[in-house]
Scaffold this active site. Structure first.
Site, PDB file in Angstrom:
ATOM      1  N   ARG A 111       0.914  -1.272   6.939  1.00 60.89           N
ATOM      2  CA  ARG A 111       1.955  -1.246   8.018  1.00 60.89           C
ATOM      3  C   ARG A 111       2.509  -2.570   8.327  1.00 60.89           C
ATOM      4  NH1 ARG A 111      -2.084   1.709  11.912  1.00 60.89           N
ATOM      5  NH2 ARG A 111      -3.617   0.476  10.287  1.00 60.89           N
ATOM      6  N   TYR A 124      -7.811  14.202   0.143  1.00 62.20           N
ATOM      7  CA  TYR A 124      -7.003  15.128  -0.993  1.00 62.20           C
ATOM      8  C   TYR A 124      -7.685  15.800  -1.866  1.00 62.20           C
ATOM      9  CZ  TYR A 124      -2.948  13.304   1.899  1.00 62.20           C
ATOM     10  OH  TYR A 124      -2.104  13.079   3.058  1.00 62.20           O
ATOM     11  N   SER A 183       0.899  -1.227   0.050  1.00 55.12           N
ATOM     12  CA  SER A 183      -0.062   0.110  -0.027  1.00 55.12           C
ATOM     13  C   SER A 183       0.816   1.278   0.141  1.00 55.12           C
ATOM     14  CB  SER A 183      -0.718  -0.106   1.202  1.00 55.12           C
ATOM     15  OG  SER A 183      -1.879   0.824   1.247  1.00 55.12           O
ATOM     16  N   PRO A 184       0.367   2.318  -0.529  1.00 61.11           N
ATOM     17  CA  PRO A 184       1.159   3.626  -0.777  1.00 61.11           C
ATOM     18  C   PRO A 184       1.474   4.007   0.688  1.00 61.11           C
ATOM     19  CG  PRO A 184      -0.494   3.591  -2.366  1.00 61.11           C
ATOM     20  CD  PRO A 184      -0.820   2.340  -1.318  1.00 61.11           C
ATOM     21  N   GLN A 240       1.476   6.197  -7.427  1.00 65.14           N
ATOM     22  CA  GLN A 240       0.170   6.840  -7.089  1.00 65.14           C
ATOM     23  C   GLN A 240       0.111   8.359  -7.253  1.00 65.14           C
ATOM     24  OE1 GLN A 240      -0.817   7.312  -2.616  1.00 65.14           O
ATOM     25  NE2 GLN A 240      -2.908   6.075  -3.108  1.00 65.14           N
ATOM     26  N   ARG A 274      -7.747   4.750  -5.889  1.00 58.32           N
ATOM     27  CA  ARG A 274      -7.943   4.847  -4.622  1.00 58.32           C
ATOM     28  C   ARG A 274      -8.959   5.869  -4.058  1.00 58.32           C
ATOM     29  NH1 ARG A 274      -4.859   3.749   1.121  1.00 58.32           N
ATOM     30  NH2 ARG A 274      -4.246   1.961  -0.321  1.00 58.32           N
TER      31      ARG A 274
HETATM   32  C1  LIG Z   1       3.354   6.064   6.976  1.00 58.25           C
HETATM   33  C2  LIG Z   1       2.167   6.070   6.352  1.00 58.25           C
HETATM   34  C3  LIG Z   1       2.082   6.612   5.073  1.00 58.25           C
HETATM   35  C4  LIG Z   1       1.101   6.710   4.385  1.00 58.25           C
HETATM   36  N1  LIG Z   1       0.917   7.295   3.149  1.00 58.25           N
HETATM   37  C5  LIG Z   1      -0.019   6.882   2.167  1.00 58.25           C
HETATM   38  C6  LIG Z   1      -0.045   7.575   0.848  1.00 58.25           C
HETATM   39  O1  LIG Z   1       1.013   7.960   0.379  1.00 58.25           O
HETATM   40  N2  LIG Z   1      -1.362   7.291   0.019  1.00 58.25           N
HETATM   41  C7  LIG Z   1      -2.187   6.714   0.337  1.00 58.25           C
HETATM   42  O2  LIG Z   1      -3.152   6.293  -0.245  1.00 58.25           O
HETATM   43  N3  LIG Z   1      -2.298   5.901   1.730  1.00 58.25           N
HETATM   44  C8  LIG Z   1      -1.147   6.198   2.555  1.00 58.25           C
HETATM   45  N4  LIG Z   1      -1.200   5.624   3.900  1.00 58.25           N
HETATM   46  C9  LIG Z   1      -2.318   4.776   4.313  1.00 58.25           C
HETATM   47  C10 LIG Z   1      -2.080   3.260   3.933  1.00 58.25           C
HETATM   48  O3  LIG Z   1      -1.869   3.222   2.607  1.00 58.25           O
HETATM   49  C11 LIG Z   1      -3.294   2.320   4.228  1.00 58.25           C
HETATM   50  O4  LIG Z   1      -4.109   2.754   3.687  1.00 58.25           O
HETATM   51  C12 LIG Z   1      -3.250   2.368   5.700  1.00 58.25           C
HETATM   52  O5  LIG Z   1      -2.066   2.560   6.600  1.00 58.25           O
HETATM   53  C13 LIG Z   1      -4.146   1.187   6.247  1.00 58.25           C
HETATM   54  O6  LIG Z   1      -3.893   0.236   6.221  1.00 58.25           O
HETATM   55  P1  LIG Z   1      -2.900  -0.532   7.302  1.00 58.25           P
HETATM   56  O7  LIG Z   1      -3.514  -0.828   8.187  1.00 58.25           O
HETATM   57  O8  LIG Z   1      -2.286  -1.983   6.247  1.00 58.25           O
HETATM   58  O9  LIG Z   1      -1.528   0.282   7.721  1.00 58.25           O
HETATM   59  C14 LIG Z   1      -0.361   5.877   4.532  1.00 58.25           C
HETATM   60  C15 LIG Z   1      -0.062   5.182   5.905  1.00 58.25           C
HETATM   61  C16 LIG Z   1       1.222   4.963   6.522  1.00 58.25           C
HETATM   62  C17 LIG Z   1       1.016   4.298   7.855  1.00 58.25           C
END
Ligand SMILES: Cc1cc2nc3c(=O)[nH]c(=O)nc-3n(C[C@H](O)[C@H](O)[C@H](O)COP(=O)(O)O)c2cc1C
Length: 352
Positions: A322, A178, A21-22, A98, A226
């Site tokens: 994460r 955004y 994931s981004p 992305q 997304r």
């Molecule tokens: C450090 C960090 C940076 C993130 N940056 C982005 C991003 O650049 N683009 C995006 O769509 N989501 C971003 N997210 C959200 C994650 O892609 C994801 O949707 C969110 O952390 C939930 O998933 P998880 O429970 O697997 O961490 C970010 C999350 C974290 C923790």
């Protein structure tokens, strides 16, 4: 079908159903990807994920959130991506960029400085959004129609650069509060022209941008988006899952191949709404009601959990953030745990 079944979008085949994931790394200067990004993205490709998605990457300088985010609006940035793209390909993984614009959520300091507003005197910029809105104690100005046309051009130019840099696919970041989300959610969008008001008017900017991008990228390249499936806000003007289903139908008709169903972005999500797999039902509902391929994201942390989502047909990819920071080898470890064969880089075979 399981977590390690390949999947094909247009002519792009992923070797498994696990995507990185981004995740913003706040580690760039002048929007240029560097060694950190190579290692961050490259490690998860080594670790077996089928699809690597870059962190949100701005299509113009005013589209950054902080001065440490990535960009793809000039040649230097475009060229710097090539090495990363090539390395990911060498690991038999695919990579998508992305594309993003922060709109009113821009001009902020680094997370280590608690993302406080960055003033113009400090090198920041005047932020703009669909409507004059207070985002971080700073009122964003409203984009003019001419500026909206320019924004679309920025996305098209960035998409062309992404194709040039060798990316396999492009994901539009249309969630998390955004720019696109600032247009389609009536929580922020209070415009009275053709880009505000009705549902059709509020989604117009996103749909027109997709139409313009689809015209210039190769027919065989999949286009991903997304979205925030819900705002996690309990007001009448909040964006709902039903709205997302309607939006997804329109995006599909306009050449979007895959939607990751995320959520929120305008407010902190209350803790009781966040639990393992909390957004899987969004991906499942969008998939079932529109037939588009979907990605499930949010607290997916275990091999069995991820596999069940795919086996049950709730989503087509698990998009994991994460847990892949904690374990860059999540995909290889998952295959081992589930008892399936998967490729392991030959350099590391003696360890697995
Ligand atoms: C450090 C960090 C940076 C993130 N940056 C982005 C991003 O650049 N683009 C995006 O769509 N989501 C971003 N997210 C959200 C994650 O892609 C994801 O949707 C969110 O952390 C939930 O998933 P998880 O429970 O697997 O961490 C970010 C999350 C974290 C923790």
């Amino acid at each position: 079908m399981n977590l390690f079944s390949p999947i094909t979008l247009r002519n792009l085949t992923l070797k498994n159903r696990i995507a990185l994931s981004p995740m913003q790394q706040y580690s760039a200067k002048n929007g240029i990807p560097n060694n950190w990004h190579l290692v961050h993205l490259g490690s998860r490709a080594v670790g077996g994920a089928g699809l690597i998605l870059t962190e949100c990457t701005a299509v113009a300088p005013e589209g950054l959130a902080t001065l440490y985010d990535l960009g793809i609006w000039n040649d230097e940035q475009q060229n710097a991506w090539k090495n990363i793209v090539n390395f990911v390909h060498e690991q038999d993984a695919k990579i998508g960029i992305q594309l993003w614009h922060s709109g009113g959520k821009g001009s902020l300091k680094h997370p280590n400085e608690r993302m406080k507003p960055l003033s113009v005197e400090e090198g920041g910029w005047i932020v703009k959004s669909s409507s004059a809105t207070d985002f971080h104690g700073v009122i964003a100005e409203e984009f003019t129609i001419a500026e909206i046309q320019k924004l679309k051009t920025n996305f098209v130019k960035a998409a062309l650069r992404a194709v040039e840099a060798g990316f396999d696919t492009i994901e539009l970041h249309a969630g998390h509060g955004y720019l696109f989300h600032q247009f389609y959610s009536a929580v922020i969008n209070k415009r009275t022209d053709e880009y505000g008001g009705s549902f059709d008017n509020r989604i117009r900017f996103l749909v027109e941008t997709i139409q313009e991008i689809r015209k210039v990228i190769p027919e065989e390249m999949p286009l991903l988006a997304r979205i925030s499936a819900v705002d996690y806000i309990e007001t009448e003007d909040a964006w709902t899952l039903e709205n997302s289903i309607e939006l997804s139908k329109v995006l599909k008709e306009n050449g979007v191949d895959f939607i990751t169903a995320s959520g929120g972005g305008f407010t902190n999500v209350s803790k009781d709404k966040v639990f393992p797999g909390y957004q899987v039902p969004f991906a499942a509902a969008i998939k079932e009601q529109t037939g588009i391929l979907t990605g499930a994201v949010g607290m997916i942390t275990e091999a069995g959990q991820a596999n069940t989502i795919i086996e049950n047909g709730q989503a087509d990819l698990v998009v994991i953030a994460r847990e892949q920071l904690r374990d860059p080898y999540f995909a290889i470890h998952s295959a081992k745990e589930l008892g399936w064969e998967t490729d392991i880089p030959w350099q590391y075979k003696r360890a697995f």
